[in-house]
Scaffold this motif. Structure first.
Motif, short mmCIF file in Angstrom:
data_model
loop_
_atom_site.label_atom_id
_atom_site.label_comp_id
_atom_site.label_asym_id
_atom_site.label_seq_id
_atom_site.Cartn_x
_atom_site.Cartn_y
_atom_site.Cartn_z
N LEU A 1 0.84 -1.22 0.00
CA LEU A 1 0.00 0.00 0.00
C LEU A 1 0.87 1.26 0.00
O LEU A 1 0.61 2.21 -0.74
N SER A 2 1.93 1.23 0.80
CA SER A 2 2.76 2.43 0.87
C SER A 2 3.56 2.62 -0.43
O SER A 2 3.94 3.73 -0.78
N ASP B 1 1.67 4.96 -2.54
CA ASP B 1 1.89 6.37 -2.15
C ASP B 1 3.21 6.88 -2.71
O ASP B 1 3.28 7.98 -3.24
N MET C 1 -8.56 -2.87 -1.00
CA MET C 1 -7.81 -1.75 -0.39
C MET C 1 -6.86 -1.11 -1.39
O MET C 1 -6.70 0.11 -1.44
N GLU D 1 -9.00 1.03 -3.69
CA GLU D 1 -9.47 2.29 -3.11
C GLU D 1 -8.35 3.31 -3.04
O GLU D 1 -8.52 4.48 -3.41
N LYS D 2 -7.18 2.87 -2.61
CA LYS D 2 -6.06 3.81 -2.51
C LYS D 2 -5.70 4.34 -3.90
O LYS D 2 -5.50 5.54 -4.10
N GLN D 3 -5.64 3.44 -4.87
CA GLN D 3 -5.24 3.86 -6.21
C GLN D 3 -6.29 4.80 -6.82
O GLN D 3 -5.97 5.73 -7.55
N LEU E 1 -7.98 7.05 -5.27
CA LEU E 1 -7.72 8.40 -4.76
C LEU E 1 -6.50 9.03 -5.43
O LEU E 1 -6.51 10.19 -5.84
N ILE E 2 -5.44 8.21 -5.56
CA ILE E 2 -4.20 8.73 -6.18
C ILE E 2 -4.47 9.16 -7.61
O ILE E 2 -4.08 10.25 -8.05
#
Ligand code: SAM
Ligand code: SF4
Length: 488
Positions: free
Chosen positions: A368-369, A372, A410, A413-415, A417-418
């Protein structure tokens, strides 16, 4: 059952399990049709529509772009022998499936297709090509005795002989040799896309990622001679193609087998020099073989597209080691830094596998990180699927399907937003767009930017298909951009 998702720039894989997670992924390549035949061969053009052998064939392709392109070459070969391509299996004497076995779901799909011909296949020749053929071999005849041809991709160069055997009435023809140093080159390729031409420059794979069937199904790595590649690019340009995409499982591991010994980055530059070529893409790059020379080439030559697909698979060095990926998290991030240091912005997309055996919550947090840190423009996520003949089958500590599903969600969802933020930052920019689709809605078009983003835009022009235009970005979403045509 494995599911994957892809968001962002145009899908890099198709039936292989990628799912768009409810996000717009742009016009599918399936919707583009062309009557083009190439290289220019009058005999081929004549044979299309004639039936020297009285044969018709239907060819369905599963999997990645390499499979798509293999099918284009197989179709070209059949056309040159007098076969005629038809749109439905019902209309065909010969039904061919070019298959994918990268994940279990893809392989299952092929057997369910074959099952449809248990009763009604008696008067047809049925063939299984590609990765499932190589993986299952003669066992396919046991599971589906109505199949007559089983041929892995490393044996395609022997297809003319195999077709001759089928034409002579042989009911069990196989091509399962995958220990070869030859590449599959045909005089005629029947390309499906009128704008973007694929060219395989390197076949097979010598990496040995613990989860992957490709080294087994596609055989050892073999590069095509640079002269042969450049000759085909020149022919394509003469036929009107302006964009070429160089393909390989590890495209940047290319080693020119001829006395020119061209480096991959030099080959890119030379392909870009061919008159008429306006865009050059390449996929897939392996992080270990990705060097500064590729970024320097992109900096030097604007025809080299500003998009690099650089699969990371995991953000955890421990998992990368278990996967035998041959790089650490830190080494991968150094490659990202090289790309981010380029003079122009380059889009980066990646592949990620969640739920590899032994992947802990801490390992997954590192993946996940990684999202980022790397700030990808697109991610293709997959749940780990145990495959036959792969080293990771022997690993203990499987991850439950439910956990794999949660981890994939997960990442998604993170991707999301990015990507939304990255696309928002493009508002107001003017981009070069290659127009490949006309919408049913009046004055609406769509195409691709050099970073491979899909953009829909309005224009008052009457005909834009196949042209390059300037488009100003007026709106953005997670998976695509919207804009208006500006002069130029
Ligand atoms: N050669 C490319 C590379 O090294 O990244 C990848 C080629 S593979 C056809 C495409 C993607 O499928 C891989 O990057 C990986 O993410 C995924 N994949 C391969 N084997 C898999 C498996 N057993 N389970 C889940 N995903 C897999
Ligand atoms: Fe498979 Fe690894 Fe080769 Fe890619 S580099 S095709 S993932 S073995």
């Amino acid at each position: 059952m494995n599911k994957a998702f892809d968001i962002g720039v145009e899908s890099l894989s198709r039936n292989g399990g990628a799912e768009t997670a409810g996000l717009e992924a742009g016009p599918s390549r399936d919707t583009v049709h062309s009557g083009k035949f190439d290289p220019t061969d009058v005999a081929a053009a004549k044979s299309f529509g004639e039936t020297a052998n009285g044969g018709t064939f239907f060819l369905e392709t599963f999997g990645c772009q390499m499979n798509d392109h293999d099918s284009e070459k197989v179709a070209g070969l059949l056309l040159s022998r007098g076969y005629r391509q038809v749109e439905t299996p019902e209309a065909a004497r010969m039904i061919l499936y070019n298959t994918c076995s990268i994940r279990e779901k893809a392989a299952q799909k092929v057997f369910s297709r074959l099952g449809e011909y248990r009763e009604r296949g008696a008067d047809k020749i049925i063939g299984v090509l590609g990765c499932v053929a190589q993986q299952e071999g003669q066992d396919i005849f046991k599971r589906a005795p109505w199949v007559s041809l089983v041929c892995g991709s490393a044996s395609y160069r022997k297809l003319p002989e195999m077709l001759a055997e089928l034409e002579a009435g042989n009911k069990r023809v196989t091509g399962l040799d995958n220990d070869t140093d030859e590449t599959f080159e045909t005089e005629i390729t029947r390309r499906d896309n009128p704008w973007r031409a694929y060219l395989t420059i390197i076949e097979g794979c010598d990496k040995a990622c613990a989860y992957c069937v490709v080294p087994h199904t596609r055989g050892p790595e073999r590069s095509r001679g640079s002269e042969s590649i450049l000759r085909e690019v020149r022919q394509l340009a003469e036929l009107g193609y302006s964009e070429v995409q160089l393909l390989g499982q590890t495209v940047n591991s290319y080693v020119d087998p001829t006395t020119r010994h061209m480096k991959f980055s030099d080959l890119l530059l030379e392909v870009a020099q061919v008159a008429g070529i306006r865009r050059v893409r390449f996929t897939t790059s392996h992080p270990r073989d990705f060097g500064a020379d590729i970024v320097e080439a992109i900096d030097r030559e604007s025809k080299l597209c500003d998009h690099i697909h650089l699969p990371v698979q995991s953000g955890s060095t421990k998992v990368l080691r278990a996967m035998a990926r041959t790089y650490t998290r830190e080494e991968y991030l150094e490659k990202i830094a090289l790309i981010r240091g380029a003079k122009r912005a380059i889009s980066i997309t990646t592949d990620i596998i969640v739920g590899f055996p032994g992947e802990t919550d801490e390992d997954f947090a590192e993946t996940l990180s990684m999202l980022d840190e790397a700030q990808y423009d697109g991610v293709f996520g997959f749940k780990y699927s145990p495959r036959p003949n792969t080293p990771s089958l022997a690993l203990n500590d499987p991850i439950p399907e439910e956990v794999k599903g949660q981890r994939l969600a997960m990442i998604q969802e993170k991707q999301r937003l990015i990507q939304t933020a990255r696309n928002l930052a493009m508002l107001g920019q003017e981009l070069d767009v290659f127009v490949s689709n006309k919408s049913r809605r009046e004055n609406q078009w769509s195409g691709h930017t050099t970073s491979n983003r899909v953009i829909s835009f309005s224009s008052q022009e009457q005909e834009l298909l196949g042209s390059y235009v300037r488009v100003k970005v007026t709106d953005s979403g997670t998976g695509s951009l919207t804009g208006t045509h500006v002069a130029g």
